[in-house]
Design a protein around this motif. Structure first.
Motif, mmCIF file in Angstrom:
data_model
loop_
_atom_site.group_PDB
_atom_site.id
_atom_site.type_symbol
_atom_site.label_atom_id
_atom_site.label_comp_id
_atom_site.label_asym_id
_atom_site.label_seq_id
_atom_site.Cartn_x
_atom_site.Cartn_y
_atom_site.Cartn_z
ATOM 1 N N LEU A 180 0.930 -1.329 -0.154
ATOM 2 C CA LEU A 180 0.112 0.154 -0.055
ATOM 3 C C LEU A 180 0.983 1.301 0.053
ATOM 4 N N TYR A 181 0.733 2.130 -0.819
ATOM 5 C CA TYR A 181 1.363 3.259 -0.766
ATOM 6 C C TYR A 181 0.209 4.638 -0.511
ATOM 7 N N PHE A 232 -2.448 4.099 -3.796
ATOM 8 C CA PHE A 232 -2.288 3.173 -4.813
ATOM 9 C C PHE A 232 -1.885 1.570 -4.032
ATOM 10 N N LEU A 233 -2.173 0.780 -4.777
ATOM 11 C CA LEU A 233 -1.683 -0.669 -4.351
ATOM 12 C C LEU A 233 -0.897 -1.383 -5.402
ATOM 13 N N LYS A 234 0.026 -1.986 -4.943
ATOM 14 C CA LYS A 234 0.861 -2.856 -5.776
ATOM 15 C C LYS A 234 0.446 -4.296 -5.427
ATOM 16 N N ILE A 268 -2.749 -0.573 -8.900
ATOM 17 C CA ILE A 268 -4.405 -0.027 -8.928
ATOM 18 C C ILE A 268 -4.276 1.443 -8.244
ATOM 19 N N ALA A 269 -4.774 2.203 -8.689
ATOM 20 C CA ALA A 269 -5.247 3.472 -7.873
ATOM 21 C C ALA A 269 -6.477 3.779 -7.984
ATOM 22 N N LEU A 279 -9.695 -5.521 -4.192
ATOM 23 C CA LEU A 279 -9.389 -6.498 -2.987
ATOM 24 C C LEU A 279 -10.562 -7.263 -2.589
ATOM 25 N N GLY A 280 -11.920 -6.806 -2.936
ATOM 26 C CA GLY A 280 -13.142 -7.295 -2.192
ATOM 27 C C GLY A 280 -13.175 -8.922 -2.450
#
Lengths: 236, 236
Positions: free
Chosen positions: B5-6, B59-61, B67-68, B77-78
């Motif tokens: 997580l960023y 955003f997520l790596k 994914i932003a 993620l759900g």
């Protein structure tokens, strides 16, 4: 599948992003409120229609499904109208770009309504001038610079590997900004060659050109998101 | 899969909605900027990292995917964290509710920044007071009334058929509003029995309770979305 689009009559608003996708794809759809009046929208907002209850228009009825939120509608329609590449990665990337445009649209709207959507523009004019000044100087360059960069680092023509609903949404935002902030956009013109070329290319797609020339395309006006108030634009 | 997580350090912000999902699911993740500093975020925003280029954090790596956009990250993620029912209908409905919460979060933020995010609160105090007055009187009741109604017409406990990331996001918004607008929320309390019960229920989920009591949960503060400025809340 005959899609039913529900959106307030009289303005392009957020409904226009969905309309452009349906029109560009030549989809079979009804613009329900324009046939039956705004009251056709109410039972859905009140939760008396089956299916997901929308917070606000636009929403789309597709068979028994009710999908609300502009970006979610386009995420749903994209693969069905062949307006996005099929992979999950591409669909999520397109969705992220559309959500960024949604954020931008809120900021564009709030230039003329910084205090309350409920009140008249005339009652929040002073704050609007302040917000619009910051918007012209910092926010337009930041958002459009981002999309210009995306185009420069893709194939130059499309943000994704091919034509998609993001091209249509960028066309809509560029057209709206050209209407609302003509002087500001004229100054920025040389910095946005890819975005300007994309906007012209989209406008000349045969189905889109026919739509834009038809009475189905509501003109920009001072009730919608993109409003031309000269005092909110830059001096010449 | 170890998720990255960023998000900016020092505030809960929009990143918190993603953190709550990761924590509630007991997922393996790194909160990158809190380990490596905010500068770890920059290469992604500048487009010098491979993958989709985000406009802004969070955003997520996830492996090679980037994914932003908060709502898109939760949509992704759900199902992977078992935080949403599996059907496309349910996933889209959850997404629509999350996007409505995102709209609400923009309005909450803009109560203290109605003119420009770039400027200090102190430089837009007058407009903030006006915006917050309208927000308390019309927007909080409209949004929370909508979600209260959704709960009343579902099983009473969850907006979807079972616990989902929407429960977590509602918890976050309710907690934030209770922090920022305590007097307003106290007055509304009797009208929101389902939302208040949900908020307490989520806070007592074992993993969430452990997270909330840990130093990983950044306290609410006056740098984030939910700020407690007494002059923006109602009088007692």
């Amino acid at each position: 599948m005959r899609y039913e689009l529900y959106y307030w009559t009289g303005i392009q608003g957020r409904g226009e992003f969905v309309r452009l996708a349906l029109e560009d794809a030549g989809a079979d759809y009804v613009d329900v409120a324009r046939e039956a009046g705004d009251q056709a929208i109410m039972p859905f907002l009140q939760g008396s229609e089956p299916g997901a209850r929308p917070f606000a228009p636009p929403f789309l009825k597709a068979g028994r499904a009710v999908i609300a939120q502009t970006a979610a509608i386009l995420f749903y329609l994209g693969p069905r109208l062949n307006l996005v590449p099929k992979s999950e990665t591409a669909r999520l990337y397109a969705h992220q770009l559309q959500l960024t445009l949604s954020d931008f649209v809120v900021e564009i709207h709030d230039t003329h309504h910084p205090i309350a959507s409920r009140l008249y523009y005339e009652d929040q004019r002073r704050a609007a001038k302040e917000r619009a000044t910051d918007f012209r100087q910092y926010r337009i360059p930041k958002y459009l610079g981002y999309f210009e960069d995306i185009l420069e680092h893709s194939n130059g023509k499309h943000p994704l590997t091919r034509h998609s609903y993001i091209d249509l949404s960028l066309f809509q935002v560029m057209s709206g900004l050209n209407y609302a902030f003509p002087n500001t956009m004229r100054r920025l013109r040389r910095k946005l060659p890819h975005l300007n070329a994309l906007t012209e290319r989209v406008a000349s797609r045969p189905r889109l050109a026919a739509y834009l020339a038809s009475p189905r395309r509501i003109p920009f006006n001072e009730e919608g998101i993109f409003r031309h108030y000269p005092e909110l634009d830059a001096a010449r």
